[in-house]
Write a protein that holds these residues in place. Structure first.
Motif, short mmCIF file in Angstrom:
data_model
loop_
_atom_site.label_atom_id
_atom_site.label_comp_id
_atom_site.label_asym_id
_atom_site.label_seq_id
_atom_site.Cartn_x
_atom_site.Cartn_y
_atom_site.Cartn_z
N VAL A 261 -43.11 -7.81 43.80
CA VAL A 261 -42.67 -7.93 45.20
C VAL A 261 -43.55 -8.92 45.98
CG1 VAL A 261 -44.02 -5.99 46.17
CG2 VAL A 261 -41.77 -6.57 47.12
N HIS A 262 -44.82 -9.00 45.61
CA HIS A 262 -45.71 -9.87 46.38
C HIS A 262 -45.43 -11.35 46.13
CE1 HIS A 262 -47.90 -6.34 47.65
NE2 HIS A 262 -48.10 -5.99 46.40
N SER A 263 -45.23 -11.72 44.86
CA SER A 263 -44.96 -13.15 44.61
C SER A 263 -43.57 -13.52 45.15
CB SER A 263 -45.10 -13.49 43.13
OG SER A 263 -44.19 -12.75 42.38
N LEU A 264 -42.63 -12.58 45.08
CA LEU A 264 -41.29 -12.87 45.63
C LEU A 264 -41.35 -13.06 47.14
CD1 LEU A 264 -38.95 -10.53 43.59
CD2 LEU A 264 -38.93 -13.02 43.61
N TRP A 274 -42.03 -14.44 59.75
CA TRP A 274 -42.43 -13.21 60.43
C TRP A 274 -43.64 -13.44 61.32
CZ3 TRP A 274 -42.17 -9.57 55.51
CH2 TRP A 274 -40.82 -9.43 55.14
N LEU A 275 -44.59 -14.22 60.81
CA LEU A 275 -45.77 -14.52 61.64
C LEU A 275 -45.33 -15.26 62.91
CD1 LEU A 275 -48.48 -15.48 59.01
CD2 LEU A 275 -48.66 -13.66 60.73
N ASP A 276 -44.44 -16.21 62.72
CA ASP A 276 -43.94 -16.97 63.89
C ASP A 276 -43.24 -16.05 64.88
OD1 ASP A 276 -44.93 -19.23 62.80
OD2 ASP A 276 -43.00 -19.99 62.04
N ALA A 277 -42.57 -15.06 64.37
CA ALA A 277 -41.83 -14.15 65.26
C ALA A 277 -42.75 -13.09 65.88
CB ALA A 277 -40.70 -13.47 64.49
N GLY A 278 -44.04 -13.16 65.56
CA GLY A 278 -45.00 -12.22 66.16
C GLY A 278 -45.12 -10.89 65.43
N LEU A 279 -44.63 -10.83 64.21
CA LEU A 279 -44.75 -9.56 63.47
C LEU A 279 -46.19 -9.35 63.00
CD1 LEU A 279 -41.52 -9.26 61.30
CD2 LEU A 279 -41.91 -8.76 63.70
N LYS A 280 -46.50 -8.09 62.75
CA LYS A 280 -47.88 -7.76 62.43
C LYS A 280 -48.03 -6.89 61.17
CE LYS A 280 -52.15 -6.69 64.50
NZ LYS A 280 -52.87 -5.74 65.27
N TRP A 281 -46.97 -6.20 60.79
CA TRP A 281 -47.11 -5.23 59.71
C TRP A 281 -46.01 -5.40 58.66
CZ3 TRP A 281 -51.63 -3.14 60.56
CH2 TRP A 281 -52.06 -2.91 61.87
N VAL A 282 -46.39 -5.19 57.40
CA VAL A 282 -45.37 -5.12 56.34
C VAL A 282 -45.50 -3.76 55.68
CG1 VAL A 282 -44.32 -6.29 54.39
CG2 VAL A 282 -45.82 -7.56 55.92
N LEU A 283 -44.41 -3.01 55.67
CA LEU A 283 -44.43 -1.67 55.09
C LEU A 283 -43.62 -1.64 53.81
CD1 LEU A 283 -44.28 -1.28 58.44
CD2 LEU A 283 -44.60 1.08 57.73
N PHE A 284 -44.27 -1.28 52.71
CA PHE A 284 -43.62 -1.22 51.41
C PHE A 284 -43.28 0.23 51.08
CE2 PHE A 284 -46.24 -4.94 51.48
CZ PHE A 284 -45.51 -5.89 50.78
N GLU A 379 -51.41 -5.42 56.80
CA GLU A 379 -51.46 -6.22 58.03
C GLU A 379 -51.04 -7.65 57.65
OE1 GLU A 379 -52.71 -8.86 60.93
OE2 GLU A 379 -54.06 -8.67 59.21
N LEU A 380 -50.03 -8.15 58.34
CA LEU A 380 -49.36 -9.37 57.92
C LEU A 380 -50.27 -10.60 57.84
CD1 LEU A 380 -46.78 -10.94 57.17
CD2 LEU A 380 -46.22 -11.05 59.60
N GLY A 381 -51.14 -10.79 58.83
CA GLY A 381 -51.97 -11.99 58.85
C GLY A 381 -52.88 -12.08 57.63
N SER A 382 -53.58 -11.00 57.35
CA SER A 382 -54.50 -11.02 56.21
C SER A 382 -53.73 -11.03 54.89
CB SER A 382 -55.45 -9.82 56.26
OG SER A 382 -54.72 -8.62 56.21
N TYR A 383 -52.55 -10.44 54.90
CA TYR A 383 -51.70 -10.44 53.69
C TYR A 383 -51.30 -11.87 53.34
CZ TYR A 383 -47.62 -9.20 50.77
OH TYR A 383 -46.68 -9.08 49.76
N LYS A 384 -50.83 -12.57 54.34
CA LYS A 384 -50.39 -13.95 54.13
C LYS A 384 -51.56 -14.82 53.63
CE LYS A 384 -48.59 -18.05 54.92
NZ LYS A 384 -48.94 -18.81 56.11
N GLU A 385 -52.72 -14.61 54.26
CA GLU A 385 -53.90 -15.37 53.85
C GLU A 385 -54.25 -15.13 52.38
OE1 GLU A 385 -57.81 -14.79 55.95
OE2 GLU A 385 -56.50 -15.26 57.66
N GLU A 386 -54.20 -13.86 52.00
CA GLU A 386 -54.53 -13.50 50.63
C GLU A 386 -53.52 -14.11 49.65
OE1 GLU A 386 -57.09 -12.23 49.43
OE2 GLU A 386 -56.50 -11.61 47.40
#
Ligand SMILES: O=c1ccn([C@@H]2O[C@H](COP(=O)(O)OP(=O)(O)O[C@H]3OC[C@@H](O)[C@H](O)[C@H]3O)[C@@H](O)[C@H]2O)c(=O)[nH]1
Ligand SMILES: [Mg+2]
Length: 618
Positions: A261-264, A274-284, A379-386
């Motif tokens: 799911v992460h690579s997809l 999502w970041l552009d839209a101001g989202l902050k959380w991803v729930l799996f 948390e979306l920001g750190s997730y995207k960075e990782e």
């Protein structure tokens, strides 16, 4: 000179597979490149059975179509897959402990108690955050242990209303979205994105289910399906790819695991949007936990309050239960992480590191390690960075079933796998990784086991069957209403499909009726009681239980503009439960796997289609 060296090494390469060599003329240059990759990585056996040119040529081209897909859908291609496979298979043969150098201990996390002040606060905070969330359902698994023929998300969550899991998830997300917009101070009214990871086993049936039901009320643009590809199976410790036993021009494939799911997500480009839209959380979340949304608002509140980069939801775990244990792993060199140790690895890890009894219960009657329910809030920001660093690749593992102790051959082919909860393994030590423990009755009731296997579960451990999954819904709803002040009669014990379960009043409601406890409390007042043999299904929104005494079945539906009071004494013969044997094929599969069905003897059924104020007498 140089080119002739290349040519001769290429022809050496192809001479190791004469049957392929004689077919080179039917292959395109791209296909020849793929053939080279295979030969360079020890796969010449794939061509041993190839016919001479002119025979089965279409099958041969089909073979390379599949190879091209396998090569392009794996980061680094087939060469990387085979290389990693060889390494992991060698480690496995040596019996190498994947946690070598780490010692396990019990981590400390956030504990929530349903209904107390902190819980109510966390729920309210979670609702505020929800409009900045995206939900991701991993639903690519076949559910082999359950053995159900359809897709699991199409199974009824409960059979009082027959609402399937997918519908319940969508209605829960929509209810959260609406509640969150109501409390939004910034006027931000974005729709919560809902992503479903599918696989070839589930994709078209998931799509059909959504389309046939108009996306259960969600906008179709709000839902995205991401399909994971399978990976090649491996026949031996040299990572030779396995051919399909019925078709020698086809590689056997199996699912790679929910870690895909992460690579997809990374390659989908959605994270940036999502970041552009101001989202902050991803729930799996996973396919069949009918109680999950009882736990979402409060744990999202915990993530926000604690500013967790990773928050795993957990419940108390019974030793040897088939759920992973959340464990603190501390390395000899000082590194430490809090991570899921999968259920098949927890016992050997503990035995190897100073817990001679392995995976056992402590004085509480539970394993000291919280059980991972595999609901992750990132948390979306750190997730995207990782993911920018890793490309979404997750640490893989292999789990071959060996024929004997020489570990030289497998009982059946194996493959590399990866799990979404292994995501924190690559995080820097500064990452804030936590977990939130909640009551099992509130938060976790997966449907994973077939009736036969469920009946064999050691006494006291959860069955995780269709029977227990449905009974858990009634138990949770009954207990929530009890906590809100309704006298719901205590349950009776009953054996269904060989499993002893508690049968509570069959109480169900739609998510929009009550998403969080403080909302539910506003819907209940006066002296109310509900008998054990009762059924109550509320599908409307503004329905208030007020001085109601129910002994029978009550089914209430209403439009949003109708305010309905459920009061007075309702007594009828209700819906009785008839046992059904899971082997009785005259009964539909989704029913017989539960071991019971309802006989709708008598009910009070009310529909309120007009705006206004009503009571049951209207
Ligand atoms: O390749 C796959 C495999 C599985 N899945 C999905 O992943 C989810 C979990 O699959 P399974 O039910 O097989 O998972 P398991 O029961 O083996 O363990 C999982 O749930 C319980 C947790 O405690 C474990 O830590 C977790 O791995 C399902 O929703 C399934 O559809 C995929 O989307 N793709
Ligand atoms: Mg599994």
């Amino acid at each position: 000179m140089a080119s002739s060296t290349v040519d001769s090494s290429v022809s050496d390469l192809f001479s190791s597979a004469p049957a392929l060599q004689s077919n080179l003329e039917i292959l395109s240059p791209d296909q020849i490149e793929l053939a080279k990759i295979l030969l360079e990585n020890g796969q010449s056996h794939l061509f041993l059975h190839w016919s001479e040119p002119g025979v089965c040529d279409n099958e041969k081209l089909g073979f390379f179509d599949q190879i091209a897909r396998l090569n392009s859908s794996y980061p680094g291609g087939l060469a990387a897959y085979i290389k990693t496979a060889k390494e992991l298979l060698a480690d496995s043969k040596l019996g190498k402990n994947p946690y070598d150098g780490f010692s396990p201990s019990v981590p400390s996390g956030e504990n929530l108690t349903f209904g107390d002040e902190n819980f109510i606060e966390m729920e309210k905070r979670g609702v505020v955050e929800a409009r900045k969330a995206a939900f991701v359902l991993v639903a690519g698994g076949l559910g082999e242990r359950l053995g159900y023929n359809g897709i699991k998300v199409a199974l009824p969550r409960e059979t009082t209303t027959g609402t399937c899991f997918l519908q319940h998830y969508i209605e829960s997300i929509l209810a959260l979205q609406e509640a969150s917009h109501k409390v939004a101070s910034d006027g931000n009214q974005t729709d919560i994105p809902f992503i479903i990871m599918t696989s070839d086993d589930t994709h078209s049936r998931t799509q059909d289910l959504l389309e046939l039901n108009s996306y259960f009320g969600m906008k179709s643009t709000q839902v995205h399906l991401l399909k994971q590809e399978k990976v090649a199976c491996l026949d031996d410790n040299d990572a030779r790819l396995a051919l399909d036993s019925n078709n020698k021009y086809k590689i056997q494939t199996k699912p790679h695991g929910h870690g895909d799911v992460h690579s997809l997500l990374y390659s989908s480009g959605l994270l940036d949007k999502w970041l552009d839209a101001g989202l902050k959380w991803v729930l799996f979340f996973q396919d069949t936990n009918g109680l999950l949304f009882n736990a979402i608002p409060a744990s999202l509140g915990v993530s926000a309050t604690k500013q967790y980069h990773v928050n795993s939801l957990a419940v108390p775990r019974k030793a040897k239960e088939a759920i992973g244990g959340i464990t603190k792993l501390t390395h000899a060199d000082g590194r430490a992480m809090v991570i899921n140790v999968e259920y098949n690895q927890l016992d050997p890890l503990l035995r190897a590191s100073g817990f001679p009894d392995g995976d056992v219960n402590c004085e509480t009657g539970y394993s000291p390690f919280p059980g991972n329910i595999n609901q992750l809030i990132l948390e979306l920001g750190s997730y995207k960075e990782e993911l920018q660093k890793t490309g979404g690749a997750i640490k893989e593992f292999v789990n071959p079933k060996y024929k004997d102790s020489t570990k030289t051959s497998f009982k059946s082919s194996t493959r590399l796998e990866c799990m979404m909860q292994d995501y924190p393994k690559t995080l820097p030590p500064t990452a804030r990784v936590g977990f939130t423990v909640m009551d099992i009755w509130l938060a976790y009731a997966p449907v994973k086991n077939n009736p036969e296997d469920a009946a064999k579960v050691p006494k006291g451990n959860p069955y995780h069957s269709a029977t227990s999954g449905e009974m858990a819904i009634y138990r949770a709803n009954s207990r929530i209403l009890q906590k809100a002040g309704v006298k719901v009669e205590e349950p009776v014990k009953q054996v269904l499909n060989g499993q002893e379960v508690e049968v509570w009043s069959r109480i169900t409601w739609k998510p929009k009726w009550g998403m969080i406890f403080s909302d539910i409390k506003t819907k209940v007042s006066g002296n109310c009681d509900i008998s054990q043999k009762s059924t109550m299904a509320i599908t409307g929104r503004n329905v208030f239980i007020d001085n109601l005494s129910l002994d029978g079945a009550l089914i209430v539906d209403s439009i949003d503009d109708a305010e309905v009071k459920l009061g007075g004494s309702i007594k009828n013969n209700g819906w009785t439960m008839e046992t059904v044997d899971y082997k009785d094929t005259s009964v539909p599969e989704e029913i017989r796997i539960r071991g019971f069905r309802f006989n709708k003897v008598e009910q009070l059924e009310k529909k309120f289609n007009q705006p206004g104020k009503f009571s049951l007498e209207d």
